[in-house]
Design an enzyme around this catalytic site. Structure first.
Site, PDB file in Angstrom:
ATOM      1  N   GLU A 216     -42.785 -22.973 -68.719  1.00 47.52           N
ATOM      2  CA  GLU A 216     -42.040 -23.087 -69.984  1.00 47.52           C
ATOM      3  C   GLU A 216     -41.080 -21.899 -70.144  1.00 47.52           C
ATOM      4  OE1 GLU A 216     -44.824 -22.640 -73.181  1.00 47.52           O
ATOM      5  OE2 GLU A 216     -43.349 -23.088 -74.762  1.00 47.52           O
TER       6      GLU A 216
ATOM      7  N   CYS B 275     -46.561 -27.163 -73.094  1.00 48.98           N
ATOM      8  CA  CYS B 275     -47.593 -26.199 -73.503  1.00 48.98           C
ATOM      9  C   CYS B 275     -48.472 -26.675 -74.669  1.00 48.98           C
ATOM     10  CB  CYS B 275     -46.890 -24.881 -73.832  1.00 48.98           C
ATOM     11  SG  CYS B 275     -47.979 -23.431 -73.799  1.00 48.98           S
TER      12      CYS B 275
ATOM     13  N   LYS C  63     -39.531 -29.030 -77.710  1.00 44.66           N
ATOM     14  CA  LYS C  63     -40.962 -28.888 -78.016  1.00 44.66           C
ATOM     15  C   LYS C  63     -41.244 -29.219 -79.482  1.00 44.66           C
ATOM     16  CE  LYS C  63     -44.622 -25.373 -77.342  1.00 44.66           C
ATOM     17  NZ  LYS C  63     -44.826 -23.937 -76.927  1.00 44.66           N
TER      18      LYS C  63
END
Lengths: 269, 269
Positions: free
Chosen positions: B40, B147, B110
């Protein structure tokens, strides 16, 4: 709140025998406010196969009434599993019940029925349409589901969103599924920041081994207690569901939960 | 399909340096049809803090263009993380991109931004509203998320329901979250019967340790490969996404998935 993980074998098809062991345990060991939890289908025995058609009882049948007597007498709550016969349709369900000092406080017909490999549940049982229930014991909200339901994160999420801080899964899981259950109880606890209580069948039935290993996972994924593998065992443990609030300061995963994630699940795929 | 888990450190704030290492790796090691996956925010460096405001680039910026040159040249696909500046609003996003031989094939902002403990992502980044993307490489459908999204089972379920048989999570997870990620990548793989590919940041940044340990979990929960903990490492592995069909005969969990479970999530609670 004191939990009793009653990891006992069932005598297949002998509800009275299994009931009598449970009631004896309650009367001897279970104080007011305690919760005794048995494996899935503990009363008939999970592997009773076609016997289920003969021995299933309605939810207001004599077995539940017998447990109600014991819980009224002791102030204890019992979570256990019965083969339920629907009064109206005669259909059978794999049902979990929670019975407190005032009587039946929750019932739940298993939604996800495994019918693959060694499993053949859809042969005997209808699939529940009930919402997995949330009920209160001593002011704490508890959720209730059964075994294979733990493979479906939607179940624990639903219990969480309705306030359940302790999720109880009664189970009858054979050896080859051990990694699955031990992964999923951890995951459900950690992704919802709740206690997960897992009570599993133990022993050999028709040559199929059930691993036992009943356990409690705390809201940060620590296993607080674990019953023996492959042997009968009872474990007791004190937990404090009000601590969940404190754990959610350490891992505020629900703060960051987004209801809009469901849009992608609801869409046409 | 050959995967390269490119577990490299980032030099904080030095996009050109990090890009140059990635491009060199691709040109030297990545064949046609392969996929290289970085951690990431690999390009800016996860812990770049307020530097993100200075170095974030639009999705059509020079960094993406440079990667597109490398993938066009090699036939490789790259999955990596950038600090994205929205052209219209100047808002920043923590964005994952997939870039194939024909250019950008997927992007994803995200959705779940951790802002607790050591995490402060909502200070820098807006929360994405994009659907987590599904894209094809070599005829296989892949899903992409980032994540902390792995803590939310809804994300992987959504990717599954849209056909993704390989779920890629790029990550920057510190030591104290290791148990979380290692539990969730197993759970997501097993509950969806898919491959999960996890590539994590490694190294010390401002005294905060990132554990590395990038890995691939197969659809039955076996860890097929794991990169070193606490050191730079690249692991390559061949997987065959078409095998998912075979795994789903062994664990037909999706057969027993019930869309009606969502009713309980959608209700007013």
């Amino acid at each position: 709140m004191k939990l009793h993980l009653f990891q006992a074998k069932s005598k297949l098809g002998d509800v009275d025998h299994n009931l009598s062991r449970l009631v004896s345990y309650i009367k001897a060991n279970c104080g007011s406010g305690d919760i005794v939890i048995t494996p899935e289908l503990y009363l008939p025995g999970y592997m009773s196969r076609d016997l289920h058609f003969n021995i299933a009882e309605p939810i207001n049948g004599k077995t539940i009434k017998e447990i109600e007597k014991a819980t009224a007498e002791t102030g204890c709550t019992v979570v256990t599993g019965i083969g339920e016969r629907d009064n109206a349709t005669d259909a059978l369900y794999n049902t979990a019940v929670a019975i407190g000092p005032t009587g039946l406080i929750a019932k739940y017909r298993k939604r996800h029925l495994p019918s693959y490999g060694v499993f053949d549940e859809a042969r005997y049982f209808g699939a529940g349409e009930d919402e997995p229930p949330v009920f209160e014991v001593g002011g704490a909200k508890m959720g209730l589901a059964i075994c294979y339901d733990a493979f479906y994160p939607e179940i624990s999420r639903s219990l969480t969103l309705r306030g359940a801080k302790v999720h109880i899964y009664i189970s009858a899981a054979p050896d080859m599924s051990r990694k699955y259950f031990e992964t999923f109880t951890m995951a459900r606890a950690m992704e919802n920041v709740v206690y997960v209580v897992y009570v599993n069948t133990v022993g050999q039935y028709d040559g199929l081994g059930f691993f036992g290993g009943s356990h409690v996972v705390d809201p940060l994924g620590e296993v607080l207690v674990r019953a023996k593998y492959y042997e009968e065992d009872v474990k007791t443990i004190e937990i404090d569901p009000s601590l969940v609030t404190r754990y959610r300061a350490i891992r505020p995963i629900l703060k960051d939960y987004r209801r809009s994630d469901l849009n992608y699940l609801e869409g046409e795929h």
